[in-house]
Design an enzyme around this catalytic site. Structure first.
Site, PDB file in Angstrom:
ATOM      1  N   ASP A 204      66.315 -45.455   7.765  1.00 46.76           N
ATOM      2  CA  ASP A 204      66.935 -46.076   6.600  1.00 46.76           C
ATOM      3  C   ASP A 204      67.908 -47.138   7.082  1.00 46.76           C
ATOM      4  O   ASP A 204      68.007 -47.390   8.284  1.00 46.76           O
ATOM      5  CB  ASP A 204      67.666 -45.015   5.754  1.00 46.76           C
ATOM      6  N   ASP A 206      71.998 -48.141   6.636  1.00 43.87           N
ATOM      7  CA  ASP A 206      73.261 -47.591   6.136  1.00 43.87           C
ATOM      8  C   ASP A 206      74.355 -48.661   6.134  1.00 43.87           C
ATOM      9  O   ASP A 206      74.506 -49.390   7.113  1.00 43.87           O
ATOM     10  CB  ASP A 206      73.730 -46.437   7.050  1.00 43.87           C
ATOM     11  N   ASP A 302      71.375 -46.566   2.190  1.00 43.37           N
ATOM     12  CA  ASP A 302      72.548 -45.775   1.821  1.00 43.37           C
ATOM     13  C   ASP A 302      73.775 -46.681   1.782  1.00 43.37           C
ATOM     14  O   ASP A 302      74.041 -47.403   2.744  1.00 43.37           O
ATOM     15  CB  ASP A 302      72.826 -44.681   2.868  1.00 43.37           C
TER      16      ASP A 302
HETATM   17  N1  DCP Z   1      75.969 -38.603   9.292  1.00 41.93           N
HETATM   18  C1  DCP Z   1      76.452 -37.381   9.736  1.00 41.93           C
HETATM   19  N2  DCP Z   1      76.175 -36.255   9.046  1.00 41.93           N
HETATM   20  C2  DCP Z   1      75.407 -36.306   7.947  1.00 41.93           C
HETATM   21  C3  DCP Z   1      74.899 -37.521   7.492  1.00 41.93           C
HETATM   22  C4  DCP Z   1      75.198 -38.667   8.189  1.00 41.93           C
HETATM   23  O1  DCP Z   1      77.143 -37.306  10.740  1.00 41.93           O
HETATM   24  N3  DCP Z   1      75.131 -35.166   7.303  1.00 41.93           N
HETATM   25  C5  DCP Z   1      76.293 -39.814  10.016  1.00 41.93           C
HETATM   26  C6  DCP Z   1      75.697 -39.866  11.383  1.00 41.93           C
HETATM   27  C7  DCP Z   1      74.543 -40.780  11.253  1.00 41.93           C
HETATM   28  C8  DCP Z   1      74.940 -41.683  10.113  1.00 41.93           C
HETATM   29  O2  DCP Z   1      75.789 -40.923   9.313  1.00 41.93           O
HETATM   30  O3  DCP Z   1      74.314 -41.512  12.409  1.00 41.93           O
HETATM   31  C9  DCP Z   1      73.789 -42.191   9.350  1.00 41.93           C
HETATM   32  O4  DCP Z   1      72.859 -41.153   9.045  1.00 41.93           O
HETATM   33  P1  DCP Z   1      71.326 -41.353   9.264  1.00 41.93           P
HETATM   34  O5  DCP Z   1      70.665 -40.078   8.857  1.00 41.93           O
HETATM   35  O6  DCP Z   1      70.868 -42.593   8.586  1.00 41.93           O
HETATM   36  O7  DCP Z   1      71.183 -41.467  10.859  1.00 41.93           O
HETATM   37  P2  DCP Z   1      70.957 -42.711  11.805  1.00 41.93           P
HETATM   38  O8  DCP Z   1      71.262 -43.971  11.083  1.00 41.93           O
HETATM   39  O9  DCP Z   1      71.730 -42.414  13.027  1.00 41.93           O
HETATM   40  O10 DCP Z   1      69.436 -42.604  12.164  1.00 41.93           O
HETATM   41  P3  DCP Z   1      68.176 -43.354  11.529  1.00 41.93           P
HETATM   42  O11 DCP Z   1      67.890 -44.456  12.471  1.00 41.93           O
HETATM   43  O12 DCP Z   1      67.098 -42.332  11.517  1.00 41.93           O
HETATM   44  O13 DCP Z   1      68.534 -43.829  10.170  1.00 41.93           O
HETATM   45 MG    MG Z   2      70.334 -44.495   9.273  1.00 40.22          MG
END
Ligand code: DCP
Ligand code: MG
Length: 378
Positions: A204, A206, A302
């Protein structure tokens, strides 16, 4: 003659937030295997085992060279008996039976597909599997009642399971910045999550939005959403209001750790396709209404809004990786008697909140060396 690498032994600190973990992973075969077992553990409700596998994988990601011999791992933290067994099997036989049989298991495959639908968590997927639903066709045919998120998730399944590229993230950023600028001049938008860590793709996109004047950020999300809706950019959105009250929500010293309370919007954007990006391919659910070519693609976005006084905490908490965040909170609690959330840092001994206006200050409060986003890929 034995290769030089066999004689290298490694040493890494035990918390992921004490280590520099770039995207240059020299042990991807091993970490992919451990990550798959972590996924499986989480999908079957065994969170503890999931974290253990994630910590083990993160230690291997931080090593400067490929592991070629199990003796190199002596003394490394977070490598439990189970993880070591998997690593050994792969080093000796090129594969782990446990990993291969998990990959083939009907239950794992069904859980993966069903939780791959936006809006579907482990509990729902499990309930559907017990009702005999194992794939998207089953879901469409035997039709359990789907909520609005799940309907959108099923409709855009192919798009949402195709990684978002950095170019697409940049295109989305332009749209979000235009929306934010037109409803709240002066507000600032920052790309967070995996893309801030330098990942080339993500599941996604963010964003963290704030306004330099405290209070002016309130109610920003509904306005941004209206603007996006009027431009026909949203397929789906769900907005939650800010519910954070410093010191009130769970008693001093106990900010709820992983859940945060920001004004937030989970959405699916309709991103016009650039000709250059080529014709869209569809995978898996060829039965979906999206099969075939179309001039746009669906992308999960998000939006998180933070008051400027909490911005540094929100930025740190939303940059990830998930394991890096978990380890920061564990470090704060276990080593420093502090409670860290995406809103604040509370010192349990001094019984007060510690202020910060930058990530650097938060690391300093925690007694940690500053680790830049590109090295938080644990
Ligand atoms: N985050 C967290 N705990 C959660 C949700 C989010 O610590 N329950 C934080 C850490 C993540 C960030 O928010 O890095 C964004 O969540 P993502 O699920 O989008 O994760 P990433 O952006 O790191 O990975 P992706 O590339 O799969 O989107
Ligand atoms: Mg993400």
């Amino acid at each position: 003659q034995r290769s030089e690498a066999e004689f290298v032994t490694f040493s890494v600190p035990s918390y992921a937030c004490q280590r520099r973990t770039t995207l240059n992973n020299r042990n991807a075969v091993l970490t992919d295997a451990l990550s798959l077992l972590a996924d499986n553990a989480e999908l079957t409700g065994d969170e503890g085992r999931g974290v253990a596998f994630r910590r083990a994988a993160a230690v291997l990601k931080a090593l400067p060279k490929p592991v070629t011999d199990a003796t190199q791992l002596r003394g490394l933290p977070c490598l439990g008996e189970h993880s070591l067994r998997v690593i050994n099997d792969i080093l000796e036989d090129g594969a782990s039976n446990e990993v291969e049989s998990t990959k083939r298991s009907e239950r794992y495959k069904a859980l993966k597909v069903l939780t791959g639908v936006f809006g579907v968590g482990v509990k729902t997927a499990d309930r559907w599997i017990r009702a005999g639903i194992r794939d998207l066709h089953g879901l469409q045919d035997s039709g359990p009642a789907l909520n609005r998120a799940q309907q959108a998730g099923l409709q855009h399944y192919d798009d949402l399971n195709q990684p978002v590229t950095k170019a697409e993230a940049d295109a989305i950023a332009e749209i979000v910045e235009r929306a934010v600028a037109s409803v709240s001049p002066g507000a600032q938008t920052t790309l967070i999550g995996g893309f801030r860590r330098g990942k080339p793709t993500g599941h996604d996109v963010d964003f963290l939005i704030t306004h330099p004047e405290e209070g002016r950020e309130e109610g920003l999300v509904p306005k941004v959403v209206s603007w996006l809706e009027s431009e026909g950019i949203l397929f789906y959105q769900k907005t939650t209001r800010n519910s954070y009250l410093e010191g009130k929500e769970s008693g001093p010293g106990r900010p709820s750790s992983s859940m945060d309370r920001f004004e937030r919007c989970f959405s699916i954007f309709k991103l016009p396709k650039e000709e250059k990006r080529g014709a869209g391919q569809t995978h898996g659910a060829a039965c979906g209404p999206e099969a075939g070519h179309k001039p746009w693609r669906a992308v999960r976005v998000d939006l998180v809004v933070s008051p400027v006084s909490q911005f540094a905490f929100a930025l740190l908490g939303w940059t990830g990786s998930k394991l890096f965040e978990r380890e920061l909170r564990r470090w704060a609690g276990h080593e420093k008697a502090m409670s860290l959330s995406s809103h604040a840092l509370y010192d349990n001994k001094q019984r007060r909140y510690l202020r910060a206006t930058s990530e650097e200050e938060i690391f300093a409060h925690l007694g940690l060396e500053f680790i830049p986003p590109s090295e938080r890929n644990a």
